[in-house]
Design an enzyme around this catalytic site. Structure first.
Site, short mmCIF file in Angstrom:
data_model
loop_
_atom_site.label_atom_id
_atom_site.label_comp_id
_atom_site.label_asym_id
_atom_site.label_seq_id
_atom_site.Cartn_x
_atom_site.Cartn_y
_atom_site.Cartn_z
N THR A 263 0.83 -1.21 0.00
CA THR A 263 0.00 0.00 0.00
C THR A 263 0.86 1.25 0.00
O THR A 263 0.62 2.19 -0.76
CB THR A 263 -0.94 -0.01 1.21
OG1 THR A 263 -1.77 -1.18 1.15
CG2 THR A 263 -1.83 1.22 1.23
N TYR B 90 -12.41 -4.68 -5.51
CA TYR B 90 -13.51 -4.08 -6.26
C TYR B 90 -14.71 -5.02 -6.33
O TYR B 90 -15.78 -4.71 -5.81
CB TYR B 90 -13.09 -3.62 -7.66
CG TYR B 90 -14.19 -2.81 -8.33
CD1 TYR B 90 -14.36 -1.47 -8.02
CD2 TYR B 90 -15.08 -3.39 -9.23
CE1 TYR B 90 -15.39 -0.72 -8.59
CE2 TYR B 90 -16.10 -2.65 -9.82
CZ TYR B 90 -16.25 -1.32 -9.49
OH TYR B 90 -17.27 -0.60 -10.04
N TYR C 7 -2.07 -11.20 1.31
CA TYR C 7 -2.15 -9.87 1.90
C TYR C 7 -3.63 -9.62 2.21
O TYR C 7 -4.44 -9.41 1.31
CB TYR C 7 -1.59 -8.84 0.92
CG TYR C 7 -1.56 -7.41 1.38
CD1 TYR C 7 -1.99 -7.00 2.64
CD2 TYR C 7 -1.06 -6.42 0.53
CE1 TYR C 7 -1.94 -5.68 3.03
CE2 TYR C 7 -1.00 -5.10 0.91
CZ TYR C 7 -1.45 -4.72 2.16
OH TYR C 7 -1.40 -3.40 2.53
N LYS D 49 0.12 -11.77 5.47
CA LYS D 49 0.25 -10.45 6.09
C LYS D 49 -1.15 -9.96 6.42
O LYS D 49 -1.99 -9.80 5.53
CB LYS D 49 0.92 -9.47 5.13
CG LYS D 49 0.91 -8.02 5.64
CD LYS D 49 1.37 -7.06 4.56
CE LYS D 49 1.37 -5.63 5.09
NZ LYS D 49 0.08 -4.94 4.93
#
Length: 303
Positions: A56, A119, A145, A173
């Site tokens: 990110t 999305y 993730y 993660k």
């Protein structure tokens, strides 16, 4: 008692501090590959145990495929001989994720990090098939993730059970900040490596069994987070708790102003200019930057 050990399914034995390194841009918003590599060098020279480009903080969703591949190449070239490089390759589409994963592996990444597709809503079966396809496409280890606040898709504990059975899936993660979920996930799957994905849960993540932390604060102040991990690993839980409190203060300071602007601003204050964020994200204005500088000076992190 030392910090938790990585899972047996993780050939990289990821542990410690693994910053989600920044992507640098020039004044025109173009990729600055040289400075991107220099930031990986900046954190590695200050003791981190691995790097995670294109998370990110690396603004991965704002980059094109060629740019993403270039980021992985330059980071691997710069620090890949010294620490594990786990490259973010997640995309909304499975096909595109496989393309980025294959490119990252070809560039020398030690592992790939696959954000839950975003999305479109996914059920558990779709998520499992996505990760199964990616894991089959590469030989390097794959890490999930989990960041449902950004993707809109979270993983149930039952879905995680299915993911854990996939060959080549090495760890997860977790940026959900859902402590009960994380605690149950770690307890059920000690074969996997878990990384705490929020600066609010560095020491608590270690307490739950995470082997390390993906820390945004460590992008700007790697020494602080490395000291926290090393204190914990040395058995000094009291010192680790004190340092977690300090991380909370730094985290609060860098979260002022526009979303994600604080890390690059703090780096600039330290003398490392990573350029702007890519539009539509923006850097802090002068007033916000001065307020951050004052906070960091008060914390004794900059002069």
């Amino acid at each position: 008692m030392p910090a938790p050990a990585p899972g047996a399914a993780d050939p990289l034995s990821l542990h410690g501090v693994v910053p989600p390194t920044v992507t640098a841009f020039d004044a025109d918003g173009e990729l600055d590959a040289e400075t991107t590599a220099a930031h990986a060098r900046f954190v590695v020279d200050r003791g981190v145990h691995g790097v995670f480009p294109l998370g990110t903080n690396g603004e991965f969703a704002l980059l094109g495929p060629e740019e993403r591949d270039e980021v992985v190449r330059v980071v691997v070239d710069e620090v890949g001989e010294e620490v594990p490089v786990i490259a973010g390759v997640g995309e909304p589409a499975t096909r595109r994720t496989v393309e980025r994963a294959e490119a990252a592996e070809a560039a020398g990444a030690d592992g790939v990090v696959v954000v839950t597709p975003y999305y479109y809503p996914l059920d558990g079966d779709a998520a499992v098939e996505h990760y199964r396809t990616v894991c089959a496409a590469v030989d390097c280890p794959v890490y999930v993730y989990h960041i449902p606040s950004k993707t809109g898709n979270d993983l149930s504990l039952g879905t995680l059970d299915e993911l854990a059975a996939i060959d080549n899936l090495a760890g997860l993660k977790d940026s959900s900040k859902d402590v009960p979920w994380l605690g149950q996930a770690v307890a059920a799957h000690d074969e996997l490596t878990f990384l705490a994905g929020s600066d609010s849960l560095l020491k608590p993540g270690l307490d739950l069994g995470c082997t390390g932390m993906v820390s945004a604060v460590a992008n700007a102040f790697p020494e602080l987070v490395v000291e926290l991990y090393e204190a914990y690993d040395a058995g000094d839980r009291e010192r680790a708790a004190e340092l977690q409190e300090r991380v909370y203060e730094v985290r609060s300071a860098i979260k002022r102003g526009p979303y994600m602007a604080g890390v690059k601003e703090a780096l600039s204050i330290r003398g490392f200019d990573a350029g702007p964020l890519r539009s539509p994200l923006r850097r802090m204005d002068a007033e916000e930057g001065e307020a951050l500088r004052a906070d960091l000076e008060e914390l004794g992190l900059v002069e």
